[in-house]
Design a protein around this motif. Structure first.
Motif: not given
Length: 473
Positions: A209-237
């Motif tokens: 969902x557009x409301x959660x897409x930017x935040x989800x991608x940001x969390x993933x990018x931060x996880x890949x750049x730091x400790x490699x652990x990712x956790x998140x939640x989002x609505x399906x568009x």
């Protein structure tokens, strides 16, 4: 390991031909019984271990052939039932079978007649065939163990898949070099995409969902750049009803520079949890609102009751009854989690206690109608007040009196209303009071919060009547 095997059968047939004997066997020796893995010239599947010639082959022969030219003249076998019994074995020649350094049986030939020492060439061929049998046993046992391991792996994979499906968990592996996501069928189903085992990463992100897409991608990018652990939640568009997914991921592999190249993760449906959380949030907000309203109602009940009461005892009885009515209504609303309340249930709690179950004098009838919390509270107070007044002064104060309580649906589909009628009969003569007591005020004003509600409270000579009409939400 019993049963016919074409590979072993060919060898025992060849051994029988080379050694010129009627019987040839591939045997496997156990603690209690000797099994015939392959056989020529006998119908037996095995013999007890304690009478086995092969046991001597394993114990005495080292790796050389074990020979018994005439068992009837050999002190080790003169009382052996294979010799004295109907099998009548006389000649035996066997070579140990060795698998993984352990002697497990023999390749042997037998005859019912005594035989001379076999030629060296024959014994050499028998040894060569025994070596071949040992190799086959090792290969077949390894293959069997491999099949067992593969079967166990397949079974475990199926169990794992079933467990994930039962828990609505989809697994995936994301190759960051190709931006392809290998996944099971459940992931595209969750995202509302066509069933596939391979997704482009861009397709997955567009499904969020557009409301959660930017935040989800940001969390993933931060996880890949730091400790490699990712956790998140989002609505399906574009999901109807709204669907929420939780996701967990971890970097599995990195290149020589430390850049993530492979990410493993799972997605799981958290719609029920999110719905429950939202419902609890709304319920708490509703409860806070109701508590404030209830405190205001209790304060108004106390103020007005004491203003119209002539003595403390009268105040206590009236105020206690009204608080009980309010408490019953709130208890019903709590049981229904502040949702729709059936009007019949409000009538049962607030009006029916004023009549005897053994001789009910309130006749209540009407269809199933759902009331909002404000409507249920207001209607409950009105019915309690009407019942209380009827018991003290009206139709229920005498044995001949009765009350008809009916309700019906009015209006149309777009603007439905409920109309409730309280009619007292055969009670004391009624006259309009000189002044309005708090009970009458309470009846008329209990539904002030319900827009469009109307209450008509009448003192007819034949009995009190009250007609209540309110819009249905």
């Amino acid at each position: 390991m019993s049963g016919s095997d074409a590979d072993f059968d060919a060898i025992t047939a060849l051994a029988s031909q080379i050694m010129q004997t009627p019987v040839a066997l591939v045997t496997l020796l156990g603690r209690e019984r000797q099994e015939f893995r392959s056989k020529v010239g006998t119908e037996l599947d095995g013999t007890p271990s304690h009478i086995s010639f092969c046991a001597h082959t394993i114990a005495e022969a080292g790796n050389a052939p074990f020979l018994v030219p005439n068992a009837a003249d050999d002190s080790r076998f003169t009382e052996n039932e294979l010799v004295t019994g109907p099998l009548h074995i006389r000649f035996y020649a066997g070579v140990p079978l060795t698998v993984a350094g352990e002697k497990v049986g023999s390749l042997c030939v037998l005859d019912t007649e005594p035989r001379e020492q076999p030629r060296p060439a024959q014994l050499s061929q028998l040894e060569s065939m025994a070596t071949l049998v040992s190799s086959l046993l090792h290969l077949k046992d390894s293959a069997r163990r491999g099949d067992i391991a593969r079967t166990a792996l397949i079974r475990e994979k199926k169990r794992h898949t079933l467990a994930l499906e039962a828990a609505s968990i989809a697994s995936w592996v994301w190759d960051l070099r190709t931006n392809r996501i290998e996944c099971d069928d459940l992931l595209p189903q969750m995202l509302g995409l066509p069933i596939t085992s391979s997704l482009r990463a861009s397709d997955l992100f567009r499904a969020i969902d557009r409301r959660d897409r930017r935040q989800s991608m940001l969390q993933l990018r931060q996880a890949l750049e730091t400790n490699g652990e990712y956790a998140g939640e989002y609505r399906v568009g574009r999901s109807q009803p709204e669907r929420w997914l939780g996701t967990r991921g971890r970097v599995l592999d990195r290149d020589a520079k430390g850049t993530p190249t492979l990410v493993f993760g799972v997605n799981f449906d958290i719609t029920t949890t999110k719905t429950s959380q939202e419902r609890q949030r709304l319920l708490l907000r509703e409860i806070n609102h109701r508590v404030k309203n209830t405190l205001a109602t209790v304060q108004a009940l106390a103020t007005q009751t004491v203003r119209h009461a002539r003595e403390p005892r009268e105040f206590l009885a009236a105020f206690t009854g009204r608080l009980q009515a309010l408490g019953l209504a709130h208890g019903l609303l709590s049981d229904m989690e502040w949702g729709g309340i059936d009007l019949a249930e409000v009538v049962r709690l607030q009006a029916m206690p004023f009549t005897d179950k053994a001789d009910p004098r309130i006749n209540a009838t009407g269809p199933a109608i759902s009331l909002s919390p404000d409507q249920a509270l207001g209607m409950g107070l009105i019915l309690h007040e009407l019942g209380s007044n009827a018991l003290k002064h009206g139709a229920l104060s005498v044995s001949t009196g009765r009350v008809d309580l009916t309700w019906r649906l009015d209006g149309d589909r777009e603007h439905p209303r409920v109309s409730l009628l309280w009619e007292e009969h055969d009670g004391p003569a009624v006259s309009r009071p000189s002044r309005s007591g708090f009970g009458s005020i309470l009846i008329k004003r209990s539904l002030d919060k319900v827009l469009g509600a109307k209450v008509d409270h009448r003192f007819e000579p034949e009995g009190v009547q009250a007609e209540i009409s309110l819009p249905l939400e």
